[in-house]
Design an enzyme around this catalytic site. Sequence first.
Site, short mmCIF file in Angstrom:
data_model
loop_
_atom_site.label_atom_id
_atom_site.label_comp_id
_atom_site.label_asym_id
_atom_site.label_seq_id
_atom_site.Cartn_x
_atom_site.Cartn_y
_atom_site.Cartn_z
CG LEU A 1 -2.28 -0.65 1.07
CD1 LEU A 1 -3.07 -0.55 2.37
CD2 LEU A 1 -3.07 0.01 -0.06
CG HIS A 2 3.78 1.60 -3.01
ND1 HIS A 2 4.84 1.17 -2.25
CD2 HIS A 2 3.73 0.77 -4.08
CE1 HIS A 2 5.41 0.12 -2.83
NE2 HIS A 2 4.75 -0.14 -3.94
#
Length: 319
Positions: free
Chosen positions: A242-243
């Site tokens: 989950l950048h």
Amino acid sequence: MKSVPIIIDCDPGIDDTIALLTAFVSPELEILGITPVCGNQPLERTVRNALQVCELGGRPEIPVHAGCFRPMLRDPIYGQFHGKTGLGNTVLPDPVKTVEAMSAVDFLIDTLERAALSGEHVTVCCLGPMTNLAVALRMRPQITRGIARVVMMGGAYREPGNRTMTSEFNMLADPHAAHVVFSSGVPIVALALDATHQVMLKPEHVAQFVSVSGAISKTLGELMAFWDRNDVARYGSRGGPLHDPLVIAYILAPQLFETARARVFIEYESELCMGQTIADWYGKSGREPSAEIVTKVNAEGIIAFFLERLARYTEKVAA
């Protein structure tokens, strides 16, 4: 509680889309504008994606300002994990809303200059290459006085790169822009791969998100399923990191993160290490720290945070 004024500078992008959808249902944030940049896709596509996501999330009133169509000095490169359009296999309706006449760079300058005069400092959320902000800073260095802080996703310190052996995509896409921003003296919170790889969006999480997200559940499920890298050897599990959403999470739930201060240097000359981010953890350079680097993330807390936020799309339909 007074809302936090933010500008979301991005290159949508699947993970940018999740970040935007989360911000849309967070009343703690006053989204002044969205400024797409050339990054995961060419500018024409990132602008279109931003317009479509605004409509998907029920926020067509948020202005979208088109940014820089190429990096400051290098040729463009594009993302590898977002499909041909930047949104995986998901097809969204043609946008009704249109892009603003003012460019992203002019919007940043105008907004931040006014913020400096009024004392209402703005948080700039950088989810992609930092070209827009860097160009604005080169044109009007005094806009730093209107910036509360930059919260950005990019870089790799103790983790290897995700686009080259040494470099993360956003930094590699425009290392000169990153150098300008990190040298500007503005307060920076950096969420690098060291942080984002601690939060994997696993298949079981996707099922949870689909079950709670109401009107956007089908689209969200498609986007999240496409994001699965299926690379257990690298990440230790199925799923994708989950950048970009962690930028929004950091602003809204900072208690879920730990940071360390360090001077950050960006390599922008060596082709072998182009875009590498180097943190001076122990003061070897003799330079003052330039960023708060996120070192630890409460992964379970983050998943719970996004579940609660994205469940608000069910509430919006009910209302």
